[in-house]
Enzyme design. Structure first.
Site, mmCIF file in Angstrom:
data_model
loop_
_atom_site.group_PDB
_atom_site.id
_atom_site.type_symbol
_atom_site.label_atom_id
_atom_site.label_comp_id
_atom_site.label_asym_id
_atom_site.label_seq_id
_atom_site.Cartn_x
_atom_site.Cartn_y
_atom_site.Cartn_z
ATOM 1 N N GLU A 256 6.201 -1.342 -0.774
ATOM 2 C CA GLU A 256 7.409 -2.152 -0.908
ATOM 3 C C GLU A 256 7.575 -2.667 -2.333
ATOM 4 O OE1 GLU A 256 9.563 -5.822 1.533
ATOM 5 O OE2 GLU A 256 7.408 -5.493 1.747
ATOM 6 N N GLU B 134 8.685 -7.144 11.741
ATOM 7 C CA GLU B 134 10.012 -6.753 11.273
ATOM 8 C C GLU B 134 10.363 -5.398 11.872
ATOM 9 O OE1 GLU B 134 12.519 -6.782 7.070
ATOM 10 O OE2 GLU B 134 10.426 -7.395 7.125
#
Length: 727
Positions: A607, A347
């Site tokens: 996260e 990502e």
């Protein structure tokens, strides 16, 4: 400089290996100055007479390449010799030609990847007699493959030290980008720190693993005495699994290869055209066998944008100090030319939502003005004519629908950068982009004066999410409309600073607020309360903040907010008389909390609050980064409320300042320091008998507020006391 370069590429496809371009030149006259101007379609490393040119890692950086491509200028005078000079430039795929993002493609990125490996360079020589000469990339240059056998952003690097570039193949001139070229605008990405191995251990699976003690972004430097053909092969990980074994599933499709084929003798090497996110490395292959591995064979090199550290937090609480450290490392790990979400998996994109959540903290921790100036210029470049702003910048996703709180980075980030550094230029640069974002919402909504009918991320990762959903339970139209109001208010403020006519925007804002209040007179979640109070949308903000406090206590003094609500949660509590509850949340160590990951050994921000759960298992393997900076935005509450260093809209850049500390008895002391454009600010409080002692230094006129009493002071250092019962 008005540069119209000649672009060259290999005449024949070289396949996976990185291309090495080169030429040589001699000169008879004495040179007084030499300058290299260079860029590439990919990432490059230039060497002149065997010595590296500049310190820029991953040059020319990552921009919205279809509209903006940076080039760099280097003084190479000291690298020249009196005889033959040789320049070699290795060009890897980098962001330009790697398959980004890892799980899908988009039309323009597919087109860019189909382009050749391009190089454009120019050497300008100035001689002692006043004459000059220009040497440019042209058909006299040669190319070949070289020791970098493979290099990509996600998949790492393979290097064969026995492979010497022959520079025996022709190049061809092609029509590369010229009108999109811009001189270096952002901060250079550089090597910043070097970390030694903290420990070596063998996992239950029998694998040899090295722990650098810190989750980080960069690469590993190898030092080894080997024979030709020996191999060093490494794998990377952020965490060990619950059994203590090496864990890489959260890297998803990113191979993160590190494969080095040795030459004879003592040698040192590290990748130069890619980067990794990691704390641990596993030794898969090593000269002489795994038993020959020593800690001194490896050094971790930290790489990030070359920003100056400006903010510092410390306290008497060791776990809180670890949180402060995690926030800094999260920023360093993700501020690698663009504000990425994470540095390790397939990502590593410039998510707009993460950036706007963290921008205020980012500009406290570091001088991030230049960093954001460049990234926001890409945001404006990628913004559609109708005002749409993508979910990531550079906008590789090309999602058909903009999302509230993500696209709002167009308004929030310029305003926060302006408040932090006091430079109107960022508002001048971005004002039209800010206005276009409001126009987009206004033209696409299905309900006048609200934002409805869109597709949004909502309160992403909210802890009150229904089962099976990544989104919290807050109403998505509510969130979108709240940010519609907030961004409009920021554009009005920016326009006022720039002396623009904001009358229409002011009318729009009034209508948004009135319609919002009629549509949502009550609030059902923590995040809805947070937004209504913080954005001043509730008819009674005090009652709304009180409701929030009741909600927090009712669920066991826990936050239930996600990406949208969490950054403002503590601010709302402290702004409306619940500072003690804000401290309760900050100092909480059980899940969910900022300190829970610290109890699990975190060295960066996660996260997910429960990226590693109580039993040691993982939240998921699909979306579980251990270096995700967004929740580190809580640091701006520590600077601004706990230590009390508050920016003022009427004096941006801390030209004047208010210091209003809010100590908590669970801490013996807290210190915050901030280097501003106007000098050094320090706010320190500590227990002294039954009193709080405050030591405050300001470089400008300031209002120092102690127990509600305002002391207007000049620049200087001051000491105040207050009764702990009143604090």
């Amino acid at each position: 400089m008005n540069w119209n370069p000649t672009w060259i590429c290999p005449a024949n496809d070289l396949g996976d290996p990185a291309a090495v371009f080169g030429t040589s030149f001699v000169f008879e006259k004495k040179i007084t100055h030499a300058n290299l101007t260079i860029t590439a379609m990919g990432v490059y490393e230039a060497r002149l007479n065997g010595r590296r040119v500049g310190q820029f890692v991953m040059a020319p950086g990552w921009t919205s390449y279809h509209k903006r491509l940076q080039y760099q200028e280097y003084d190479i005078t000291d690298l020249l010799t009196n005889g033959k000079n040789e320049i070699e430039v290795t060009v890897g795929k980098g962001w330009y030609r790697s398959p980004l993002p890892g799980w899908l493609g988009c039309a323009y990125q597919d087109e860019l990847r189909s382009r050749p490996c391009g190089l454009a360079a120019q050497i300008a020589l100035t001689f002692e007699d006043g004459s000059s000469k220009i040497l440019s990339t042209d058909e006299s240059w040669k190319v070949s493959d070289g020791p970098v056998r493979f290099s990509e952003i996600y998949d790492g690097e393979i290097y064969d030290s026995a492979k010497t570039p022959l520079l025996d193949q022709p190049v061809t001139i092609f029509d590369g980008p010229t009108d999109t070229l811009i001189l270096q605008q952002g901060e250079e990405v550089c090597e910043q720190e070097r970390l030694a191995v903290k420990k070596v251990f063998v996992t239950p699976n029998g694998e040899t693993v090295l722990d650098f003690g810190q989750n980080m972004t960069g690469y590993v430097e190898l030092f080894v005495n080997a024979k030709a053909g020996d191999c060093v092969d490494l794998s990377f990980a952020e965490v060990m699994d619950k059994e203590g074994n090496f864990y890489t599933e959260n890297y998803r499709g990113a191979k993160a290869q590190y494969h080095y084929i040795c030459s004879d003798g003592v040698q040192t090497w590290h990748p130069s055209l890619t980067f990794y996110g990691f704390r641990y490395i596993r030794i898969n292959d090593f000269p002489g066998g795994i038993d020959c591995v020593k800690p001194e064979n490896f050094t971790a090199i930290v790489v990030h944008s070359n920003m100056k550290r400006t903010g510092f937090l410390s306290s008497s609480n060791a776990m809180l100090n670890q949180l402060f450290s995690n926030i800094i490392w999260g920023q360093k790990g993700n501020f690698l030319d663009v504000p990425t979400d994470c540095p390790q998996r397939d990502e590593r994109l410039g998510w707009t939502g993460d950036a706007q959540v963290f921008v205020r903290t980012a500009c406290l921790n570091y001088d991030a003005e230049k960093f954001f100036t460049k990234w926001l210029a890409d945001l404006a470049s990628d913004q559609h004519d109708d005002g749409y702003v993508g979910h990531v910048i550079p906008d590789l996703l090309q999602n058909p629908h903009a999302s509230s709180a993500w696209g709002d980075a167009a308004a929030i980030c310029p305003w926060q950068v302006y408040l932090a550094f006091g430079n109107k230029q960022i508002l001048k640069n971005q004002y039209q982009s800010m206005k276009k974002w409001i126009d987009y919402i206004t033209s696409t909504t299905t309900t006048k004066y609200l934002w409805t009918g869109g597709t949004h991320y909502g309160d992403w990762l909210g802890l009150d999410a229904p089962s099976g959903s990544y989104k919290g339970s807050s109403n998505e139209d509510f969130i979108a409309s709240a940010f519609y109001a907030y961004s409009t208010s920021l554009v009005i403020q920016a326009g006022t600073v720039l002396r623009e006519d904001v009358s229409e925007l002011s009318t729009l804002y009034e209508n948004i607020v009135n319609t919002f209040q009629k549509t949502w007179p009550t609030y059902n979640t923590q995040t809805e309360c947070v937004l209504a109070a913080h954005f001043k949308l509730a008819k009674d903000c005090q009652a709304t903040a009180d409701q929030l406090a009741d909600m927090v206590r009712a669920c066991g003094t826990k936050l239930q907010t996600g990406f949208v609500g969490t950054p403002y949660l503590l601010h709302v509590l402290s702004d409306y008389g619940h500072t003690d509850l804000a401290w309760d949340l900050l100092l909480r160590t059980k899940y969910p909390s900022w300190l829970y990951p610290v109890t699990k050994g975190a060295t960066t921000i996660w996260e997910h609050w429960d990226g590693i759960m109580e039993d040691g298992s993982f939240w998921s393997k699909d979306m579980n980064s251990y270096n995700h900076y967004a929740y580190g935005s809580v640091a701006d509450w520590v600077y601004g409320v706990a230590a009390g260093i508050l920016p003022r809209k009427d004096a941006p850049g801390y030209a004047n300042v208010t210091i209003a500390p809010h100590p908590d008895k669970r801490l013996d002391w807290l210190r915050a320091e901030l280097d501003t454009r106007h000098g050094h600010i320090s706010s320190f409080w500590t227990k002294e008998d039954d009193s709080w002692r405050y030591e405050i230094t300001v470089p400008v006129e300031a209002d120092i507020v102690i127990d509600g009493v305002c002391h207007s002071v000049r620049a200087g250092s001051y000491c105040f006391y207050s009764d702990q019962k009143n604090a």
